[in-house]
Design a protein around this motif. Structure first.
Motif, PDB file in Angstrom:
ATOM      1  N   ASP A   1      -1.826  10.155   4.572  1.00 33.74           N
ATOM      2  CA  ASP A   1      -1.872   9.546   3.243  1.00 33.74           C
ATOM      3  C   ASP A   1      -2.444   8.137   3.319  1.00 33.74           C
ATOM      4  O   ASP A   1      -3.269   7.730   2.504  1.00 33.74           O
ATOM      5  CB  ASP A   1      -0.460   9.516   2.653  1.00 33.74           C
ATOM      6  CG  ASP A   1      -0.426  10.070   1.240  1.00 33.74           C
ATOM      7  OD1 ASP A   1      -1.312  10.858   0.891  1.00 33.74           O
ATOM      8  OD2 ASP A   1       0.492   9.713   0.491  1.00 33.74           O
TER       9      ASP A   1
ATOM     10  N   GLY B   1      -5.495   4.171  -6.881  1.00 32.94           N
ATOM     11  CA  GLY B   1      -4.745   2.917  -7.032  1.00 32.94           C
ATOM     12  C   GLY B   1      -4.314   2.674  -8.466  1.00 32.94           C
ATOM     13  O   GLY B   1      -5.164   2.468  -9.335  1.00 32.94           O
TER      14      GLY B   1
ATOM     15  N   ASP C   1       2.221   1.750  -3.360  1.00 28.21           N
ATOM     16  CA  ASP C   1       1.180   2.182  -4.298  1.00 28.21           C
ATOM     17  C   ASP C   1       0.882   3.672  -4.183  1.00 28.21           C
ATOM     18  O   ASP C   1       0.563   4.326  -5.180  1.00 28.21           O
ATOM     19  CB  ASP C   1      -0.106   1.383  -4.061  1.00 28.21           C
ATOM     20  CG  ASP C   1      -0.005  -0.042  -4.607  1.00 28.21           C
ATOM     21  OD1 ASP C   1       0.931  -0.299  -5.377  1.00 28.21           O
ATOM     22  OD2 ASP C   1      -0.866  -0.864  -4.249  1.00 28.21           O
ATOM     23  N   ILE C   2       0.971   4.229  -2.981  1.00 31.51           N
ATOM     24  CA  ILE C   2       0.637   5.645  -2.812  1.00 31.51           C
ATOM     25  C   ILE C   2       1.866   6.544  -2.974  1.00 31.51           C
ATOM     26  O   ILE C   2       1.837   7.720  -2.602  1.00 31.51           O
ATOM     27  CB  ILE C   2      -0.051   5.906  -1.454  1.00 31.51           C
ATOM     28  CG1 ILE C   2       0.842   5.521  -0.277  1.00 31.51           C
ATOM     29  CG2 ILE C   2      -1.378   5.181  -1.381  1.00 31.51           C
ATOM     30  CD1 ILE C   2       0.207   5.811   1.088  1.00 31.51           C
TER      31      ILE C   2
ATOM     32  N   ILE D   1     -12.007  11.195  -2.947  1.00 32.84           N
ATOM     33  CA  ILE D   1     -10.552  11.003  -2.851  1.00 32.84           C
ATOM     34  C   ILE D   1      -9.869  12.295  -2.411  1.00 32.84           C
ATOM     35  O   ILE D   1      -9.035  12.298  -1.487  1.00 32.84           O
ATOM     36  CB  ILE D   1      -9.982  10.524  -4.205  1.00 32.84           C
ATOM     37  CG1 ILE D   1     -10.434   9.095  -4.496  1.00 32.84           C
ATOM     38  CG2 ILE D   1      -8.454  10.609  -4.210  1.00 32.84           C
ATOM     39  CD1 ILE D   1     -10.045   8.588  -5.875  1.00 32.84           C
TER      40      ILE D   1
ATOM     41  N   ASN E   1     -10.301   2.677  -0.291  1.00 34.50           N
ATOM     42  CA  ASN E   1     -10.156   1.330  -0.833  1.00 34.50           C
ATOM     43  C   ASN E   1     -10.463   0.207   0.160  1.00 34.50           C
ATOM     44  O   ASN E   1     -10.692  -0.929  -0.260  1.00 34.50           O
ATOM     45  CB  ASN E   1      -8.723   1.139  -1.349  1.00 34.50           C
ATOM     46  CG  ASN E   1      -8.388   2.070  -2.496  1.00 34.50           C
ATOM     47  OD1 ASN E   1      -8.794   1.843  -3.624  1.00 34.50           O
ATOM     48  ND2 ASN E   1      -7.659   3.135  -2.189  1.00 34.50           N
TER      49      ASN E   1
ATOM     50  N   ARG F   1      -2.974   8.273  -7.219  1.00 29.24           N
ATOM     51  CA  ARG F   1      -2.234   7.604  -6.136  1.00 29.24           C
ATOM     52  C   ARG F   1      -3.195   6.903  -5.181  1.00 29.24           C
ATOM     53  O   ARG F   1      -2.965   5.758  -4.775  1.00 29.24           O
ATOM     54  CB  ARG F   1      -1.394   8.612  -5.348  1.00 29.24           C
ATOM     55  CG  ARG F   1      -0.102   9.012  -5.952  1.00 29.24           C
ATOM     56  CD  ARG F   1       0.825   9.698  -4.952  1.00 29.24           C
ATOM     57  NE  ARG F   1       0.215  10.778  -4.210  1.00 29.24           N
ATOM     58  CZ  ARG F   1      -0.112  10.698  -2.927  1.00 29.24           C
ATOM     59  NH1 ARG F   1       0.088   9.587  -2.254  1.00 29.24           N
ATOM     60  NH2 ARG F   1      -0.644  11.743  -2.304  1.00 29.24           N
ATOM     61  N   ILE F   2      -4.221   7.615  -4.786  1.00 33.11           N
ATOM     62  CA  ILE F   2      -5.150   7.064  -3.803  1.00 33.11           C
ATOM     63  C   ILE F   2      -6.138   6.114  -4.461  1.00 33.11           C
ATOM     64  O   ILE F   2      -6.545   5.099  -3.872  1.00 33.11           O
ATOM     65  CB  ILE F   2      -5.885   8.206  -3.069  1.00 33.11           C
ATOM     66  CG1 ILE F   2      -4.862   9.140  -2.386  1.00 33.11           C
ATOM     67  CG2 ILE F   2      -6.849   7.651  -2.042  1.00 33.11           C
ATOM     68  CD1 ILE F   2      -3.926   8.438  -1.408  1.00 33.11           C
TER      69      ILE F   2
ATOM     70  N   ILE G   1       0.836  -1.204   0.000  1.00 34.27           N
ATOM     71  CA  ILE G   1       0.000   0.000   0.000  1.00 34.27           C
ATOM     72  C   ILE G   1       0.869   1.252   0.000  1.00 34.27           C
ATOM     73  O   ILE G   1       0.629   2.208  -0.758  1.00 34.27           O
ATOM     74  CB  ILE G   1      -0.953  -0.003   1.210  1.00 34.27           C
ATOM     75  CG1 ILE G   1      -2.007  -1.112   1.046  1.00 34.27           C
ATOM     76  CG2 ILE G   1      -1.625   1.354   1.386  1.00 34.27           C
ATOM     77  CD1 ILE G   1      -2.902  -1.287   2.260  1.00 34.27           C
TER      78      ILE G   1
ATOM     79  N   TYR H   1      -6.031   6.431   1.744  1.00 38.51           N
ATOM     80  CA  TYR H   1      -6.089   5.211   0.927  1.00 38.51           C
ATOM     81  C   TYR H   1      -7.028   4.182   1.541  1.00 38.51           C
ATOM     82  O   TYR H   1      -7.854   3.576   0.843  1.00 38.51           O
ATOM     83  CB  TYR H   1      -4.693   4.617   0.781  1.00 38.51           C
ATOM     84  CG  TYR H   1      -4.662   3.360  -0.057  1.00 38.51           C
ATOM     85  CD1 TYR H   1      -4.456   3.416  -1.431  1.00 38.51           C
ATOM     86  CD2 TYR H   1      -4.863   2.105   0.519  1.00 38.51           C
ATOM     87  CE1 TYR H   1      -4.455   2.275  -2.212  1.00 38.51           C
ATOM     88  CE2 TYR H   1      -4.871   0.950  -0.250  1.00 38.51           C
ATOM     89  CZ  TYR H   1      -4.653   1.037  -1.607  1.00 38.51           C
ATOM     90  OH  TYR H   1      -4.667  -0.103  -2.386  1.00 38.51           O
TER      91      TYR H   1
END
Length: 808
Positions: free
Chosen positions: A186, A486, A27-28, A444, A194, A483-484, A24, A190
């Protein structure tokens, strides 16, 4: 950047496996480059329990040993032999039970075993500080307070926690993620989008902040607001310097910060918590009771915390007292004479916002890459200085007994407002590559604490928090959304479409690769030099040099003007590592400043030095020489079908001797033996031979390359040598031209194999060429008489056309 799992969990609740959390974070945009388990104390004090010494008497067989009976919460007392002078009945102590592993100061492990010591059974060990890694004291055993329950685990008593530390490859643009709170926000965004998370982040509690004694705040004057837009501070008195709490020390150690004292540790803790650097001054050492933020004259002396005196640059921003005496380098490093010591009781605590470029230039100029500088140069949040000061003041009040002695002074001449960025929904769709609902985009951005203001059906305005210094344009907002959302959720299309393009064979890349393959297959290794180099390697600066403002490394201040000097650095590096036999080549660019702009030229360079093959019992390998280099130069040219050219001597300080192949004014290649002066400057003590091709010419020749063959002559060739004394200005190209014009049919090759210069023997401005001629007739064997006739004609032509003298 080091990120502590325990520290992160102070602000956000989550239950994720380490592997999933790593994915995670990556990913961000917070790439996890490593993960390490950290123990506050090696071994975690496993097997160590609190015991009560029921009995203590002298060992019957040793005067300096005691025989004890210890209750550790089991049914039976443990008999333990102890050598500590302070052991006594009625004490609460720490006992290492049988099977426990302890670690020596050097890290070597050893295990507690049941055994006999001077004839008496010992069932464990009563421990001192250094034996457990709790300190360095070995004068006696640890004696605990009487109220500690027997059988308590030492790990519980000392609040020992294992931690996991993520090594985050933080990119320069992520100013919002330089702290644990920043990462928590951050991550919360996320998880909300998600994973169904709450999106809540627990900010540190500052509700109890209040001024204890309302003294006048220390005045602050910002002389250079362009370098320091905001400067905040608070005064505290009655400070007691001592150790910080163990939980804070554990967190700091986990991220690689060495605990020093409660004041220093609290400033470091707030830095890693908020991403706001703090600096504590001894208030009694601030002359005139005033802070001035200003730049000082060039070469002003300043003694920093590392006790080194530095000469300041005129652009270095300094924190000074009322008399303009420097106290610290703003945002970078503290001063030796203004810092907190064991005798400090009154402090002034600073929290400022500095302009990123100033900090970057100063920190690199003085080679001070501190944690504070790394935060400021990414772009700190100008609107958290007050929050950070309140947090630090409360911690100092709790753990250093400090009295908050003034209101917070806040010099903020021009408030920095959040940025407002206009965003088009369709451009988000186009950039992300997948349909997204408007509400999903809104959720988001709101999860990242951005306020939104609608404009019309097609667009909106995002109000960006000031902690995101890198979010400046619409495309930056789109990146934040992606970013958030995904990256992995963006579908990969089932079909990929591309246009077929056509290029004439061979392409420039194919010519380059073909030459590289040819050289590599013949023992050459490819090298890659930096395009940046030190101007000092070229002596006096030249108007053609392309200077740059390199804040990362101020010594590399120009783009390389030639291939030779940077290549010699690589040669010297290899020679220093005992790699003596070198065959190197490089593709690269050189740079020059011209009236109409800048010129960038591509080159292919060759370097050879040392033996041409490994030594063996059968052969003595030949050493590199000019003729070996000449052979490789001509092989390269033949690979791209360049067979005709003019030849002249190379002039200039680069070579002791050398040649240039050219066609009119266009140079093809310059090569020769590198001058001893340049080799000495590069700290090279062996001969080096160098060639530099114009890559554009090679590629042009390679694209027009055709192969022509002819029958090998059945008749032998013959060679003759001739020594010519010529004026200094006569070139070998002229010698070759005269030779070819004398007899094109029979003279197949003309080569120069020696150049001799000696004013005493030859005369001023004279030189001697030793020239080799190869004769051959494809229809018959030449006789000596026929060759002598051509040689006579050559001598006459050299005399008449070049003014040559023939040396016998």
């Amino acid at each position: 950047m080091n990120l502590s799992l325990n520290w992160l969990k102070r602000y956000i609740d989550f239950d994720l496996e380490l592997e999933e959390l790593s994915e995670i974070l990556t990913d961000i945009g917070l790439e996890v480059e490593g993960l390490e388990k950290v123990e506050t104390i090696k071994g975690g004090l496993k097997g160590i329990v609190v015991g009560y010494v029921e009995q203590c008497q002298k060992h019957p067989n040793a005067d300096k040993l005691s025989l004890t009976k210890v209750n550790i919460g089991d049914l039976e007392l443990k008999q333990i032999v102890c050598g500590a002078p302070n052991v006594a009945a009625g004490q609460k102590v720490l006992v290492a039970t049988i099977g426990t592993t302890l670690y020596a100061a050097d890290g070597e492990a050893w295990k507690i075993k049941k055994g006999k010591i001077r004839g008496e059974v010992s069932e464990g060990m009563i421990c001192a500080e250094d034996e457990l890694g709790l300190g360095a004291d070995h004068s006696g055993i640890i004696v605990l307070p009487e109220d500690v329950p027997v059988g308590t685990l030492a790990s519980d008593y000392y609040q020992i926690e294992d931690d996991y530390v993520f090594d985050i490859g933080l990119t320069p643009n992520r100013s919002d993620a330089t702290s644990h709170l920043g990462v928590a926000k951050d991550l919360a965004a996320y998880l909300k989008i998600n994973k169904g998370g709450t999106g809540l982040v627990k900010d540190p509690d500052r509700t109890h902040f209040k001024v204890d004694v309302d003294n006048p705040a220390m005045p602050v004057e910002i002389v250079n607001p362009e370098a320091c837009p905001r400067y905040s501070g608070i005064s505290l008195t009655d400070v007691e310097i001592g150790p910080s709490p163990s939980w804070m020390q554990n967190l700091l150690r986990a991220v690689g910060v060495r605990p020093i004292s409660n004041v220093v540790d609290i400033t470091n803790f707030v830095l890693h918590e908020y991403g706001q650097p703090l600096h504590a001054f001894d208030a009694d050492k601030i002359k005139g009771g005033k802070i001035k933020v200003m730049k000082l004259p060039q070469d002003t002396g300043f003694v920093a915390l590392d006790e080194k005196e530095r000469q300041l640059h005129a652009e270095d921003l300094m924190i000074c007292d009322a008399e303009s005496n420097p106290l610290c380098i703003g945002g970078v490093f503290g001063g030796l004479h203004s810092g907190v010591t064991e005798g400090t009781t009154n402090i002034f605590l600073e929290a400022a916002h500095f302009e990123a470029g100033h900090i970057r230039r100063t920190s690199t100029r003085h080679l001070l890459r501190t944690d504070a500088a790394k935060v400021f140069e990414k772009g700190s949040d100008p609107n958290i200085t007050i929050d950070a000061l309140e947090r630090a003041a409360l911690l100092l009040q709790q753990y250093a007994g400090a009295t908050i002695a003034s209101e917070i002074v806040d010099a903020y001449p021009q408030v920095i407002e959040p940025k407002e960025i206009h965003v088009n929904y369709q451009r988000i769709q186009d950039a992300v590559g997948t349909p997204m609902e408007k509400e999903e985009i809104h959720n988001i951005l709101r999860a990242m604490e951005m306020e939104l203001r609608p404009v019309d059906d097609n667009s909106f305005v995002a109000i960006v928090p000031t902690n995101k210094a890198d979010v400046l344009r619409e495309v930056d907002i789109i990146e934040e959304v992606l970013r958030i959302y995904g990256f992995n959720k963006v579908p990969i299309p089932a079909q990929l479409r591309t246009a077929i393009t056509y290029q004439n064979y061979p392409t420039s890349r194919q010519v380059k690769n073909g030459l590289a393959d040819y050289l590599a297959s013949n023992g050459f290794n490819e090298m890659m030099g930096m395009s940046l180099i030190e101007s000092g390697r070229y002596g006096a600066p030249s108007e053609e040099m392309v200077f740059i403002n390199n804040t990362s490394n101020i010594h590399l201040d120009i783009m390389r003007p030639d291939a030779l000097i940077s290549g010699l650095k690589s040669v010297a590096h290899n020679l220093n590592y005992q790699q003596r036999d070198l065959r190197l080549f490089e593709y690269g660019r050189t740079y020059a400043k011209q009236e109409e702009g800048f010129k960038e030229t591509e080159f292919l360079s060759l370097f050879i030095t040392g033996a041409d093959q490994p030594p063996s019992w059968q052969t003595s390998p030949a050493q590199a020489n000019f003729y070996q280099l000449k052979q490789w130069v001509e092989r390269v040219l033949l690979r791209v079908s360049i067979a005709t050219y003019q030849v002249k001597e190379v002039e200039g300080e680069a070579f002791d001797f050398g040649l240039e192949y050219h066609r009119g004014p266009n140079s093809i290649v310059r090569f020769g033996q590198v001058s001893k002066q340049l080799l000495k400057r590069a700290e090279i003590s062996v001969p080096v031979y160098f060639a530099e091709f114009g890559l554009k010419t090679l590629i042009k020749g390679g694209k027009k390359s055709t192969v022509q063959v002819e029958e090998i002559s059945k008749y032998p060739a013959t060679e003759r040598d001739l020594s010519l004394v010529l004026n200094k200005g006569v070139t070998f190209g002229e010698v070759m031209a005269v030779s070819k014009n004398t007899n094109k049919k029979l003279i197949k090759e003309v080569s120069l194999f020696d150049v001799y210069k000696n004013a005493e023997q030859l005369g001023e401005d004279k030189k001697a060429y030793a020239v080799k001629f190869k004769f051959q007739d494809i229809s018959k064997t030449l006789t000596d008489k026929e060759v002598d006739k051509v040689m006579t004609a050559l001598q006459e032509n050299f005399k008449s056309k070049l003014g040559a003298e023939i040396r016998i």
